[in-house]
Design a protein around this motif. Sequence first.
Motif, PDB file in Angstrom:
ATOM      1  N   ILE A 103       0.767 -52.746  63.595  1.00 34.59           N
ATOM      2  CA  ILE A 103       2.231 -52.783  64.291  1.00 34.59           C
ATOM      3  C   ILE A 103       3.359 -53.374  63.270  1.00 34.59           C
ATOM      4  N   ILE A 107       6.191 -51.640  60.858  1.00 35.12           N
ATOM      5  CA  ILE A 107       7.543 -52.233  61.129  1.00 35.12           C
ATOM      6  C   ILE A 107       8.211 -52.534  59.954  1.00 35.12           C
ATOM      7  N   THR A 165       3.339 -46.203  63.878  1.00 36.30           N
ATOM      8  CA  THR A 165       4.268 -47.087  64.023  1.00 36.30           C
ATOM      9  C   THR A 165       5.336 -46.721  62.923  1.00 36.30           C
ATOM     10  N   ALA A 169       9.121 -46.338  63.748  1.00 32.67           N
ATOM     11  CA  ALA A 169      10.202 -46.927  63.401  1.00 32.67           C
ATOM     12  C   ALA A 169      11.252 -46.357  62.481  1.00 32.67           C
ATOM     13  N   ILE A 191      14.684 -55.703  65.003  1.00 29.26           N
ATOM     14  CA  ILE A 191      13.383 -55.166  65.127  1.00 29.26           C
ATOM     15  C   ILE A 191      13.148 -55.396  66.736  1.00 29.26           C
ATOM     16  N   ARG A 192      13.271 -56.365  67.537  1.00 28.25           N
ATOM     17  CA  ARG A 192      12.845 -56.959  68.771  1.00 28.25           C
ATOM     18  C   ARG A 192      13.370 -55.977  69.787  1.00 28.25           C
ATOM     19  N   VAL A 195      14.405 -51.549  67.105  1.00 28.83           N
ATOM     20  CA  VAL A 195      13.161 -50.870  66.421  1.00 28.83           C
ATOM     21  C   VAL A 195      12.036 -50.593  67.441  1.00 28.83           C
ATOM     22  N   LEU A 196      11.516 -51.908  68.021  1.00 29.48           N
ATOM     23  CA  LEU A 196      10.187 -51.572  68.741  1.00 29.48           C
ATOM     24  C   LEU A 196      10.215 -50.840  69.946  1.00 29.48           C
ATOM     25  N   ALA A 199      10.580 -47.330  68.756  1.00 25.73           N
ATOM     26  CA  ALA A 199       9.224 -46.740  68.309  1.00 25.73           C
ATOM     27  C   ALA A 199       7.777 -46.907  69.188  1.00 25.73           C
ATOM     28  N   LEU A 200       8.165 -47.312  70.346  1.00 21.12           N
ATOM     29  CA  LEU A 200       7.144 -47.434  71.366  1.00 21.12           C
ATOM     30  C   LEU A 200       6.201 -46.337  71.571  1.00 21.12           C
ATOM     31  N   VAL A 203       3.938 -46.138  68.876  1.00 22.95           N
ATOM     32  CA  VAL A 203       2.933 -46.859  68.638  1.00 22.95           C
ATOM     33  C   VAL A 203       1.805 -46.690  69.626  1.00 22.95           C
TER      34      VAL A 203
END
Length: 277
Positions: A103, A107, A165, A169, A191-192, A195-196, A199-200, A203
Amino acid sequence: MSVMSDSATVSAERPGVHRTIQVTPMMHLRRFLLGSALPWLAFGVGLLLWEAIGQAGWYTFLPPFSGVLTAFWELIASGRIWAIRLTLESLSIGFGLSLVLGIVTGIAMARSPLLEYVLDPWIDAFMTIPSSALIPLYLILFGLGAETRVVIVFMHAYFVVVINTLAGARAVDAHLVEMARAFGAREGDIIRRIVLPSALPLVLTGMRLGFGRAVRGIINGETILASVGIGQLLIRYGRSFQMEALYAVVLTIVILAVVGTTLVGYLEKRLTRWQKA
């Protein structure tokens, strides 16, 4: 729209159109069979065919399923099934490392075109090379210990997690990122918070696919090492042609894979529920 149960009626209205659909109990039964019962029914039919072919004795390498279940119970009663403990230890460590580092790598590649340019050929190369072909190299580097099994699991799962991932992203809405920057958000916050979450789904898909590859990796590694774990049991029963016990070990592997992928699938539904709302 209005829905009434039992003799349920569904009314749909459009400008100039009024249509009423009767939802009968037979429709509910059909929906249940197609959605839930049919896969289990097909699975049960497959097991019955296995039992019938095994009882007929047409193939010496295919024992009856009832004999496999008896051998599986004997594995549990004798305690030999606990060889899976060493398998699970290497699997959990290797897969956990591949998940975290995969991950992070995915990212980082999505956020840095230079890093993606540098790492992308290596990832493509390792995805192309059969993972089992590198096991002799791992033996030379790490020996016959648990480290080799962990590395094998890691290398089987890591690149799948990275690719999924990275794809997730990349698909982040650029307008959201620009808006966050306009309000002074730092890269870590982007990112937190953007993006995350975006992208979950991919992922988690990479996590599910990576777990399947990780199980394959640990079995391949232990089979080649033939020293501990489930792989040792496979080699032992295969060489002595104890087919019921061999299939019982295979059944253990199948249960492990199904339980793992089911848990990941459940986690995927829970964590991505907000996207379907």
